[in-house]
Scaffold this active site. Structure first.
Site, PDB file in Angstrom:
ATOM      1  N   ASP A  25       0.807  -0.974  -0.011  1.00 54.49           N
ATOM      2  CA  ASP A  25      -0.053  -0.070   0.105  1.00 54.49           C
ATOM      3  C   ASP A  25       0.763   1.248  -0.078  1.00 54.49           C
ATOM      4  O   ASP A  25       0.596   2.350  -0.601  1.00 54.49           O
ATOM      5  CB  ASP A  25      -1.140  -0.056   1.171  1.00 54.49           C
ATOM      6  CG  ASP A  25      -1.484   1.618   1.413  1.00 54.49           C
ATOM      7  OD1 ASP A  25      -2.492   1.921   0.503  1.00 54.49           O
ATOM      8  OD2 ASP A  25      -1.396   2.137   2.236  1.00 54.49           O
TER       9      ASP A  25
ATOM     10  N   SER B  49      -6.516   0.649   0.790  1.00 55.19           N
ATOM     11  CA  SER B  49      -5.527   1.136   1.074  1.00 55.19           C
ATOM     12  C   SER B  49      -5.811   1.446   2.635  1.00 55.19           C
ATOM     13  O   SER B  49      -4.953   0.907   3.828  1.00 55.19           O
ATOM     14  CB  SER B  49      -5.211   2.617   0.637  1.00 55.19           C
ATOM     15  OG  SER B  49      -4.478   3.413   1.398  1.00 55.19           O
TER      16      SER B  49
ATOM     17  N   LYS C 100      -4.176  -1.348   6.088  1.00 55.60           N
ATOM     18  CA  LYS C 100      -3.384  -1.170   7.206  1.00 55.60           C
ATOM     19  C   LYS C 100      -4.082  -1.358   8.468  1.00 55.60           C
ATOM     20  O   LYS C 100      -3.435  -1.668   9.483  1.00 55.60           O
ATOM     21  CB  LYS C 100      -3.164   0.446   7.256  1.00 55.60           C
ATOM     22  CG  LYS C 100      -2.149   0.820   5.965  1.00 55.60           C
ATOM     23  CD  LYS C 100      -1.928   2.198   5.704  1.00 55.60           C
ATOM     24  CE  LYS C 100      -2.865   2.790   4.752  1.00 55.60           C
ATOM     25  NZ  LYS C 100      -2.956   4.106   4.396  1.00 55.60           N
TER      26      LYS C 100
HETATM   27  N1  URA Z   1      -6.140   7.334   3.591  1.00 56.02           N
HETATM   28  C1  URA Z   1      -5.390   6.220   3.122  1.00 56.02           C
HETATM   29  O1  URA Z   1      -4.619   5.563   3.815  1.00 56.02           O
HETATM   30  N2  URA Z   1      -5.172   5.770   1.995  1.00 56.02           N
HETATM   31  C2  URA Z   1      -6.072   6.454   0.810  1.00 56.02           C
HETATM   32  O2  URA Z   1      -6.226   5.985  -0.149  1.00 56.02           O
HETATM   33  C3  URA Z   1      -6.658   7.505   1.135  1.00 56.02           C
HETATM   34  C4  URA Z   1      -6.481   7.883   2.668  1.00 56.02           C
END
Ligand code: URA
Length: 445
Positions: free
Chosen positions: A164, A186, A190
């Site tokens: 990512d 994304s 995480k």
């Molecule tokens: N925050 C993120 O972690 N990823 C994105 O794509 C947009 C905002």
């Protein structure tokens, strides 16, 4: 893994085809091994940006980005681990308030946060305005601190979803950031790597948010919830308005200051309303309340009895910070220069451009214009008026703090333009509009 032709995968998405989980796995795994060059990944990202991903494809993409790095296993820590993610806005300091509240109520909160991005602030930069506070704990220490305090507050490490990280950097320079499936993958890759069991999402919409409309925010929230549930994590999303900043203070130390106010029983109503809803939901998901409403009551009690404020002190000390200014916030070293912005006419504040106010904060030193910029913790803005407030010509509407005196004139003009004054009392925008769960979306009442 069967070898595949990357060009044919890109072509398939370009031609609106549906990729199989194997094809997505191959693409991301090869990219992680540097066997797919950035130009091919960029073409793929643009094809996704233009043609989208269905739920299965989005889940597969998230899974591969998640497994490109370490996925933490927190199963030997008792309790349901719950985190919150906000899609970002101006003055949004809810994490600083709710994390100690929820932990004080007995629910473990493993929180990995980000830095400010453009006009919107980041929890890590705010925490670092507390002298000594260390957000760079390694993952071993992350687990130890969580075990000890039911709370840990750190930044992204190299081990969390590295695919990512690289793809986000490419999206940033290929005009492919604003894609709902890419944003959802994304964010969720995480969050899922943190070792959580459940997640509360605050999806913001309005001029100060990533998603400008309620409709787009709803689509993003539905995607985020469906990915979370697909991975077996209870996920609840709220849509909240960013048509004006949240709370009254914007800037890193100022947002810690306002958070301390809230934890000491004060604070502005809009900020308290969103914070207690999110913390109450986390407490409920964590099994320490029988309903969201009971969770909200528990959250308020943790503020009233001082246990949440004590939890903040404990975690600041554990992560090498000083509690001096938590106990005496007014002693924090001020910026060298302050100035006011006054109302140009009598009337009511009818609109506030949260994006422009966030950018004014950046100009004052509270955010970064490039990755290399350093943050000035003391820089920022206090809003003396919000939408619906009556003003008189010459009355202060905004107060600014900066160490860049030379910015004062341009920032004063930016803020004057960002606050609209009209002759009649406006309708105040609804703060919380919808809730999204695995059972669907409902207007919030
Ligand atoms: N925050 C993120 O972690 N990823 C994105 O794509 C947009 C905002």
């Amino acid at each position: 893994m069967k070898s595949q032709n990357i060009v044919s995968l890109i072509r398939k998405k370009r031609d609106r085809g549906t990729l199989t989980p194997d094809e997505i796995r191959y693409l991301i795994q090869q990219y992680s091994k540097d066997a797919v060059p950035d130009y091919q990944m960029s073409a793929f990202l643009m094809a996704v940006f233009l043609n989208g991903l269905n739920d299965d494809e989005a889940a597969a993409l998230t899974r591969e980005m998640l497994h490109s790095g370490t996925v933490l296993d927190l199963s030997d820590i008792p309790g349901t681990k719950v985190d919150k993610h906000s899609t970002g806005g101006v003055g949004d300091k809810t994490s600083l308030i709710l994390a100690p509240i929820v932990a004080a109520c007995g629910v473990p909160v493993p929180m990995i946060s980000g830095r400010g991005l453009g006009h919107s602030g980041g929890t890590l930069d705010k925490l670092e305005s507390i002298p000594g506070f260390n957000v760079n704990l390694d993952l071993k220490r992350y687990v130890e601190v969580l075990k000890k305090h039911k709370l840990v507050l750190i930044g992204q490490t190299e081990e969390i979803a590295p695919a990512d990280k690289r793809m986000y950097a490419l999206r940033d320079v290929t005009a492919t950031v604003e894609s709902i499936p890419l944003i959802a993958g994304s964010i969720m890759s995480k969050k899922l790597a943190e070792g959580i069991d459940a997640l509360v999402l605050d999806v913001k919409f309005g001029n100060g948010a990533f998603m400008k409309t309620r409709e787009d925010a709803l689509r993003l929230a539905q995607r985020l919830v469906s990915i979370g549930e697909e991975f077996g994590k209870r996920t609840i999303g709220y849509l909240t308005s960013m048509e004006q900043p949240l709370g009254n203070m914007i800037g890193n130390w100022l947002e810690v200051y306002e958070s301390i106010e809230c934890l000491n029983g004060g604070g502005p109503e809009d900020l308290l309303e969103v914070t207690h809803l999110l913390s109450g939901t986390m407490i409920w998901l964590g099994g320490e309340a029988g309903s969201v409403e009971e969770g909200i009551e528990r959250s308020k009690t943790a503020v009233a009895d001082g246990s949440a404020m004590q939890k903040l002190r404990d975690i600041v000390l554990e992560q090498d910070g000083s509690t001096e200014f938590l106990d005496r916030p007014d002693d924090y070293p001020p910026a060298s220069h302050s100035f006011d912005v006054a109302a140009a006419s009598d009337g009511y504040v009818t609109a506030m451009d949260a994006y422009a106010i966030g950018m004014a904060g950046v100009e004052l030193g509270a955010g970064r214009k490039s990755k290399e910029d350093t943050i000035d913790p003391a820089a920022g803005i206090i809003l003396r008026k919000k939408i619906g407030d009556k003003v008189q010509q010459g009355e202060t509407i905004v107060r600014c703090f900066t160490n860049k005196e030379e910015q004062a004139d341009s920032v004063r003009q930016m803020l004057q333009d960002a606050v609209t004054i009209g002759s009649s009392r406006p309708e105040i925008p609804a703060l919380i509009t919808d809730t999204v769960t695995r059972d669907g979306a409902k207007p919030w009442s």
